[in-house]
Write a protein that holds these residues in place. Structure first.
Motif, PDB file in Angstrom:
ATOM      1  N   PRO A   1       1.383  24.556   2.214  1.00 31.65           N
ATOM      2  CA  PRO A   1       1.068  24.532   3.884  1.00 31.65           C
ATOM      3  C   PRO A   1       1.573  26.056   4.618  1.00 31.65           C
ATOM      4  O   PRO A   1       3.244  26.085   4.143  1.00 31.65           O
ATOM      5  N   ASP A   2       1.157  26.738   5.146  1.00 33.27           N
ATOM      6  CA  ASP A   2       2.216  27.995   5.994  1.00 33.27           C
ATOM      7  C   ASP A   2       1.977  27.066   7.250  1.00 33.27           C
ATOM      8  O   ASP A   2       1.287  27.447   8.508  1.00 33.27           O
ATOM      9  N   PHE A   3       3.314  26.134   7.935  1.00 43.01           N
ATOM     10  CA  PHE A   3       3.763  26.009   9.150  1.00 43.01           C
ATOM     11  C   PHE A   3       3.920  26.696  10.073  1.00 43.01           C
ATOM     12  O   PHE A   3       4.348  26.469  11.549  1.00 43.01           O
ATOM     13  N   LYS A   4       4.694  28.274  10.181  1.00 42.38           N
ATOM     14  CA  LYS A   4       4.472  29.205  10.859  1.00 42.38           C
ATOM     15  C   LYS A   4       3.176  29.913  11.718  1.00 42.38           C
ATOM     16  O   LYS A   4       3.800  31.217  12.028  1.00 42.38           O
ATOM     17  N   THR A   5       2.764  29.889  11.258  1.00 45.07           N
ATOM     18  CA  THR A   5       1.465  30.307  11.771  1.00 45.07           C
ATOM     19  C   THR A   5       0.508  28.885  12.278  1.00 45.07           C
ATOM     20  O   THR A   5       0.435  28.025  12.266  1.00 45.07           O
TER      21      THR A   5
ATOM     22  N   LEU B   1       0.918  -0.607   0.373  1.00 43.05           N
ATOM     23  CA  LEU B   1       0.191  -0.393  -0.001  1.00 43.05           C
ATOM     24  C   LEU B   1       0.654   1.117   0.054  1.00 43.05           C
ATOM     25  O   LEU B   1       1.835   0.926   0.322  1.00 43.05           O
ATOM     26  N   TYR B   2       0.541   2.627  -0.644  1.00 43.22           N
ATOM     27  CA  TYR B   2       0.624   3.879  -0.247  1.00 43.22           C
ATOM     28  C   TYR B   2       0.454   4.513   0.473  1.00 43.22           C
ATOM     29  O   TYR B   2      -0.496   3.936   1.002  1.00 43.22           O
ATOM     30  N   VAL B   3       1.320   5.171   1.233  1.00 41.58           N
ATOM     31  CA  VAL B   3       0.646   6.062   2.449  1.00 41.58           C
ATOM     32  C   VAL B   3       1.358   7.099   2.093  1.00 41.58           C
ATOM     33  O   VAL B   3       2.306   7.381   1.825  1.00 41.58           O
ATOM     34  N   HIS B   4       0.020   7.856   2.386  1.00 38.41           N
ATOM     35  CA  HIS B   4      -0.033   9.435   1.636  1.00 38.41           C
ATOM     36  C   HIS B   4      -0.201  10.820   3.224  1.00 38.41           C
ATOM     37  O   HIS B   4      -1.032  10.511   3.600  1.00 38.41           O
ATOM     38  N   PRO B   5       1.092  11.161   3.182  1.00 39.15           N
ATOM     39  CA  PRO B   5       0.654  12.155   4.128  1.00 39.15           C
ATOM     40  C   PRO B   5       0.204  13.327   3.997  1.00 39.15           C
ATOM     41  O   PRO B   5       0.374  14.113   2.782  1.00 39.15           O
ATOM     42  N   MET B   6      -0.663  14.323   4.471  1.00 42.37           N
ATOM     43  CA  MET B   6      -2.145  15.264   3.957  1.00 42.37           C
ATOM     44  C   MET B   6      -2.341  16.313   5.214  1.00 42.37           C
ATOM     45  O   MET B   6      -2.080  15.673   6.530  1.00 42.37           O
ATOM     46  N   VAL B   7      -1.924  17.559   5.163  1.00 36.45           N
ATOM     47  CA  VAL B   7      -2.160  18.158   6.294  1.00 36.45           C
ATOM     48  C   VAL B   7      -3.459  19.116   5.095  1.00 36.45           C
ATOM     49  O   VAL B   7      -3.542  19.530   4.841  1.00 36.45           O
ATOM     50  N   LEU B   8      -4.372  19.560   6.833  1.00 30.41           N
ATOM     51  CA  LEU B   8      -5.449  20.160   6.527  1.00 30.41           C
ATOM     52  C   LEU B   8      -5.322  21.580   7.679  1.00 30.41           C
ATOM     53  O   LEU B   8      -5.090  20.965   8.484  1.00 30.41           O
ATOM     54  N   SER B   9      -6.375  22.132   7.174  1.00 28.48           N
ATOM     55  CA  SER B   9      -6.766  24.108   8.126  1.00 28.48           C
ATOM     56  C   SER B   9      -7.501  22.911   8.965  1.00 28.48           C
ATOM     57  O   SER B   9      -8.464  22.112   9.236  1.00 28.48           O
TER      58      SER B   9
ATOM     59  N   ASN C   1       9.923  14.728   8.221  1.00 30.84           N
ATOM     60  CA  ASN C   1       9.253  16.177   8.730  1.00 30.84           C
ATOM     61  C   ASN C   1       8.161  17.284   8.033  1.00 30.84           C
ATOM     62  O   ASN C   1       8.348  17.824   6.883  1.00 30.84           O
ATOM     63  N   LEU C   2       7.187  17.651   8.386  1.00 31.35           N
ATOM     64  CA  LEU C   2       5.918  17.728   7.235  1.00 31.35           C
ATOM     65  C   LEU C   2       6.272  19.292   6.830  1.00 31.35           C
ATOM     66  O   LEU C   2       6.090  19.727   5.707  1.00 31.35           O
ATOM     67  N   SER C   3       7.340  19.950   7.591  1.00 26.76           N
ATOM     68  CA  SER C   3       7.374  21.784   6.745  1.00 26.76           C
ATOM     69  C   SER C   3       9.067  20.654   5.973  1.00 26.76           C
ATOM     70  O   SER C   3       8.725  21.968   5.343  1.00 26.76           O
ATOM     71  N   LYS C   4       9.258  20.434   5.066  1.00 26.27           N
ATOM     72  CA  LYS C   4      10.561  19.776   4.462  1.00 26.27           C
ATOM     73  C   LYS C   4       9.539  19.179   3.178  1.00 26.27           C
ATOM     74  O   LYS C   4      10.217  19.337   2.117  1.00 26.27           O
TER      75      LYS C   4
END
Length: 212
Positions: A169-173, A118-126, A152-155
């Motif tokens: 995505p803006d990880f600084k806010t 299987l493939y794993v796929h990181p995702m981020v949301l507001s 490392n999500l920010s990279k």
């Protein structure tokens, strides 16, 4: 006097480099309800298991088993479910979210049946899920031994899926408040199944080593 000032400044600088480690960990020991978890169809099943060798190498009393028998008509990369860390959606969590800083790691343990992939796929949301970003790269998992994965999500580089926010995505806010691991169908077109185990799904402001 100069020597005193030197040591005073050194103490300030040393303190500024001290970063308190924080994390949110889902080890599945409390066996949360899976009734409302999204799934591609009703053939996707979730089960919590315990027992001896099955929980190693992580120090956890339970792990999550995800099973999906597919017909072969589904395309490669079909998204069949996802694992969520939505704890930061609550406005009361905003101080905690800020304390994580702009560097956030996503990590978990996983293994699959020896014939599956299987493939794993990181995702981020507001917080309201109107801002969505999916990582451009996915990880193919084929090992039947517990393996530790960390990001490392920010990279990472992302594709914008949602209606709000910028192209990245803006990880600084506090824009990013939710984190998911999408599970996608691996290689192969014929009928088969995916049988995968997960444990210790975590977000943290430090690089994890799998022993948390």
């Amino acid at each position: 006097m100069k020597r005193v000032m030197f040591f005073f400044l050194l103490a300030i600088l040393s303190f500024s480099f001290i970063k308190k480690e924080k994390s949110i960990l889902l080890n599945y020991d409390d066996r949360p309800s899976t009734k409302e978890w999204w799934r591609y169809n009703d053939k996707v099943k979730f089960e919590f298991r315990v027992g001896g060798k099955d929980v190693k190498p992580v120090d956890s009393g339970a792990f999550l088993k995800v099973q999906w028998p597919y017909s072969g008509e589904e395309d490669q990369y079909t998204w069949f479910t996802d694992l969520k860390i939505d704890s930061l959606r609550n406005p009361k969590m905003e101080p905690y979210r800020k304390s994580l800083g702009s560097t956030i790691w996503l990590s978990f343990w996983c293994r699959v049946n020896s014939k599956d992939s299987l493939y794993v796929h990181p995702m981020v949301l507001s917080a309201n899920h109107k801002g969505k970003w999916g990582c451009k790269d996915m990880t193919l998992i084929t090992s039947n031994k517990w393996t530790f994965y960390k990001y490392n999500l920010s990279k990472l580089s992302y594709e914008k899926w949602g209606k709000e926010g910028g192209n990245q995505p803006d990880f600084k806010t506090t824009e990013v408040r939710c984190f998911e691991v999408g599970l996608r169908k691996g290689k192969g077109k014929t009928a088969g199944s995916i049988d995968a185990d997960f444990d210790n799904l975590m977000i943290s402001n430090f690089e994890p080593n799998g022993n948390e």
